[in-house]
Design a protein around this motif. Sequence first.
Motif, PDB file in Angstrom:
ATOM      1  N   GLY A   5      32.155  46.477  46.812  1.00 55.48           N
ATOM      2  CA  GLY A   5      31.641  45.139  46.515  1.00 55.48           C
ATOM      3  C   GLY A   5      31.598  44.882  45.022  1.00 55.48           C
ATOM      4  N   LEU A   6      31.169  45.869  44.280  1.00 59.67           N
ATOM      5  CA  LEU A   6      31.067  45.715  42.825  1.00 59.67           C
ATOM      6  C   LEU A   6      32.456  45.539  42.202  1.00 59.67           C
ATOM      7  CD1 LEU A   6      29.177  45.773  40.347  1.00 59.67           C
ATOM      8  CD2 LEU A   6      29.666  48.220  40.160  1.00 59.67           C
ATOM      9  N   VAL A   7      33.391  46.376  42.654  1.00 60.68           N
ATOM     10  CA  VAL A   7      34.757  46.279  42.116  1.00 60.68           C
ATOM     11  C   VAL A   7      35.324  44.888  42.403  1.00 60.68           C
ATOM     12  CG1 VAL A   7      37.131  47.099  42.418  1.00 60.68           C
ATOM     13  CG2 VAL A   7      35.266  48.736  42.178  1.00 60.68           C
ATOM     14  N   LYS A   8      35.071  44.389  43.612  1.00 62.76           N
ATOM     15  CA  LYS A   8      35.580  43.059  43.943  1.00 62.76           C
ATOM     16  C   LYS A   8      34.954  41.995  43.031  1.00 62.76           C
ATOM     17  CE  LYS A   8      36.906  43.698  48.757  1.00 62.76           C
ATOM     18  NZ  LYS A   8      36.592  43.402  50.170  1.00 62.76           N
ATOM     19  N   ALA A   9      33.636  42.050  42.874  1.00 65.45           N
ATOM     20  CA  ALA A   9      32.966  41.043  42.042  1.00 65.45           C
ATOM     21  C   ALA A   9      33.515  41.058  40.621  1.00 65.45           C
ATOM     22  CB  ALA A   9      31.457  41.272  42.037  1.00 65.45           C
ATOM     23  N   VAL A  10      33.669  42.259  40.064  1.00 62.43           N
ATOM     24  CA  VAL A  10      34.174  42.360  38.691  1.00 62.43           C
ATOM     25  C   VAL A  10      35.598  41.812  38.612  1.00 62.43           C
ATOM     26  CG1 VAL A  10      34.902  43.997  36.911  1.00 62.43           C
ATOM     27  CG2 VAL A  10      32.675  44.270  38.021  1.00 62.43           C
ATOM     28  N   THR A  11      36.418  42.159  39.601  1.00 62.41           N
ATOM     29  CA  THR A  11      37.807  41.708  39.574  1.00 62.41           C
ATOM     30  C   THR A  11      37.914  40.187  39.676  1.00 62.41           C
ATOM     31  OG1 THR A  11      38.307  43.737  40.757  1.00 62.41           O
ATOM     32  CG2 THR A  11      40.079  42.153  40.563  1.00 62.41           C
ATOM     33  N   TYR A  12      37.142  39.596  40.598  1.00 63.43           N
ATOM     34  CA  TYR A  12      37.185  38.132  40.713  1.00 63.43           C
ATOM     35  C   TYR A  12      36.673  37.485  39.428  1.00 63.43           C
ATOM     36  CZ  TYR A  12      37.233  39.315  45.718  1.00 63.43           C
ATOM     37  OH  TYR A  12      37.506  39.853  46.936  1.00 63.43           O
ATOM     38  N   GLY A  13      35.578  38.050  38.917  1.00 61.69           N
ATOM     39  CA  GLY A  13      34.988  37.510  37.691  1.00 61.69           C
ATOM     40  C   GLY A  13      35.967  37.547  36.532  1.00 61.69           C
ATOM     41  N   ALA A  14      36.856  38.542  36.548  1.00 61.20           N
ATOM     42  CA  ALA A  14      37.867  38.639  35.497  1.00 61.20           C
ATOM     43  C   ALA A  14      39.033  37.690  35.766  1.00 61.20           C
ATOM     44  CB  ALA A  14      38.372  40.080  35.400  1.00 61.20           C
ATOM     45  N   ALA A  15      39.409  37.582  37.054  1.00 61.84           N
ATOM     46  CA  ALA A  15      40.617  36.800  37.389  1.00 61.84           C
ATOM     47  C   ALA A  15      40.402  35.306  37.161  1.00 61.84           C
ATOM     48  CB  ALA A  15      41.018  37.061  38.837  1.00 61.84           C
ATOM     49  N   ILE A  16      39.226  34.807  37.523  1.00 60.49           N
ATOM     50  CA  ILE A  16      39.006  33.348  37.487  1.00 60.49           C
ATOM     51  C   ILE A  16      39.184  32.766  36.075  1.00 60.49           C
ATOM     52  CG2 ILE A  16      37.282  31.526  37.847  1.00 60.49           C
ATOM     53  CD1 ILE A  16      36.287  33.304  40.251  1.00 60.49           C
ATOM     54  N   PRO A  17      38.509  33.313  35.045  1.00 59.19           N
ATOM     55  CA  PRO A  17      38.698  32.704  33.720  1.00 59.19           C
ATOM     56  C   PRO A  17      40.089  32.918  33.144  1.00 59.19           C
ATOM     57  CG  PRO A  17      37.285  34.629  33.570  1.00 59.19           C
ATOM     58  CD  PRO A  17      37.488  34.361  35.024  1.00 59.19           C
ATOM     59  N   VAL A  18      40.732  34.023  33.513  1.00 62.48           N
ATOM     60  CA  VAL A  18      42.087  34.249  32.983  1.00 62.48           C
ATOM     61  C   VAL A  18      43.056  33.237  33.584  1.00 62.48           C
ATOM     62  CG1 VAL A  18      44.036  35.858  32.939  1.00 62.48           C
ATOM     63  CG2 VAL A  18      41.740  36.674  32.412  1.00 62.48           C
ATOM     64  N   VAL A  19      43.004  33.070  34.919  1.00 63.74           N
ATOM     65  CA  VAL A  19      43.898  32.111  35.574  1.00 63.74           C
ATOM     66  C   VAL A  19      43.596  30.692  35.081  1.00 63.74           C
ATOM     67  CG1 VAL A  19      44.507  31.043  37.782  1.00 63.74           C
ATOM     68  CG2 VAL A  19      44.260  33.523  37.622  1.00 63.74           C
ATOM     69  N   SER A  20      42.307  30.336  35.034  1.00 56.33           N
ATOM     70  CA  SER A  20      41.944  28.964  34.673  1.00 56.33           C
ATOM     71  C   SER A  20      42.207  28.686  33.201  1.00 56.33           C
ATOM     72  CB  SER A  20      40.468  28.704  34.969  1.00 56.33           C
ATOM     73  OG  SER A  20      40.149  29.176  36.234  1.00 56.33           O
TER      74      SER A  20
END
Lengths: 247, 248
Positions: free
Chosen positions: B184-199
């Motif tokens: 769960g933690l790995v997923k949260a960190v990964t999404y948190g990283a992906a969203i600002p980079v993509v946007s």
Amino acid sequence: MIELAAVRKRFGRHAVLDGIDLQVPTGARLGIIGPAASGKSVLLKLVCGLLRPDAGQVMIDGTDITERSEEGLAATRARIGFLFQNYALFDFMTVGDNVAFPLARRGGLAEDEIARRVSARLRAVGLAGNEAKMPAELSGGMKKRVGIARATIAHPEIVIYDEPTAGLDPVTTSKVYDLLRADQETTGATVIAVSSDVEALCRFVDTVAFLYQGKIRYQGAAQTLTDAPDPVVRQFVRGDLEGPLEG
Amino acid sequence: MRGLIELWGVFVSTIAGMIRGGRPKGEIVRQMHAIGNKSMLFIAVTLGFIGMVMIYQACMQFNRVTGDLSQVGVQFIRLVTSDFAPTLTGMMLATRVGAGIAAEIGSMKVTEQVDALRMSGVLPVDYLIVPRFIASVVMTVVLTTLGGAIMYVAGGLTAHYQFGVNLKIFFDLSLLNPAHLSLGLVKAVTYGAAIPVVSGFCGLRAKGSSEGVGWATTAAVIGSSLAVLLLDFILSVAGFFVLGEALR
Ligand SMILES: Nc1ncnc2c1ncn2[C@@H]1O[C@H](COP(=O)(O)OP(=O)(O)O)[C@@H](O)[C@H]1O
Ligand SMILES: [Mg+2]
């Protein structure tokens, strides 16, 4: 010395600049004129590496900047002040912070020294005491002058003005050009200015280049522009409706 | 394809930018506030309701088959931790935070503020994306924790009041193990990283005028949401292989 050699720039299928050769000696004042969308702004952005040419070279003091990385361009850009056509003020910062930005980024100055220079610069452009305002609270003419203050605060060796007086009334236009001239005379900077107000521009610059259909169609002394031998140039400068100039 | 390579380039320079520094003072805190505060209620409400609906459905199904509801809470917390909380939070943030970042950076791009930054020797990625990246990673973890807790509690209360499940039996954490938490933690960190980079990438690519900002915002929402779904799939499969038995 700024030198452009055989510079080409196209966006999609539209060749905006199609072989530009231009030289601006150190300390010279060059004006660039031309019809709307002839690529004047694009040309200015090529000079400081904000855009890259598709072909040709842009040299500043003998070094080609076209191959430089964004980091490698920083040193060159630190020597250039740029007034953007649409001001490009940082809308999340106060006027004071906007003007201070180039100085603050460079580092090495105490905060009160920066503040002192900012208020002096704002006074010079006729906006004393507006430090705490946000750009959104200013009129177009005031934004333009804040842009000029930001472009010149760090005493750059090269200053580029894109339409410094567009949208200003005639009196303010004269005031702005007086200010630009006074600045240039004290700093001895190399100046490139684009303006649609040909008459006022010609009183400020020494040489004028006419950009037309992707090329420098004419380059000559500012005083004799209205008597240029090229009928296209004459028509543009005089604003005649009849003539060879194509929309 | 070229877009993907450029996107990867933005990610790499974001990581490099974290080391380089050069971001404005106090910006991370400001961004954390912008991301966290604006999304907290939104996520609490959404995940709370989804938790209620899921437990309601699950209990109905169990009642029809076995009538034994004692395992519902125990299984629920494992699912919430390893997937529902991070992925639902990620999806919510992809729309809200993604749109916000793309609109902000996109309008700076089309008004030439990004060029003005570059003229002062600022790298736009360092100045604009890095603080949002750090803030988003931190806040996604925080909001995932919050959202997951609310989902769990909302589910438990539903089970108790609608189906008479004993609260002690529902809120039994004994089968939750570190594998679920770390996935769960790995997923949260990964999404948190992906969203600002993509946007941020979409924002920096905005062209033209306000219409270009609109395009960039739409692209950011779609791109971030797809990124969350895709990463969920990849991480779930990877988690299954790496953690294997521990997840069962
Ligand atoms: N970043 C860009 N992307 C695509 N087209 C551009 C871009 N910048 C300028 N152009 C196009 O190049 C042409 C010249 O623009 P510009 O240099 O702004 O004209 P002007 O001489 O009025 O300053 C215009 O047709 C414009 O649409
Ligand atoms: Mg222009």
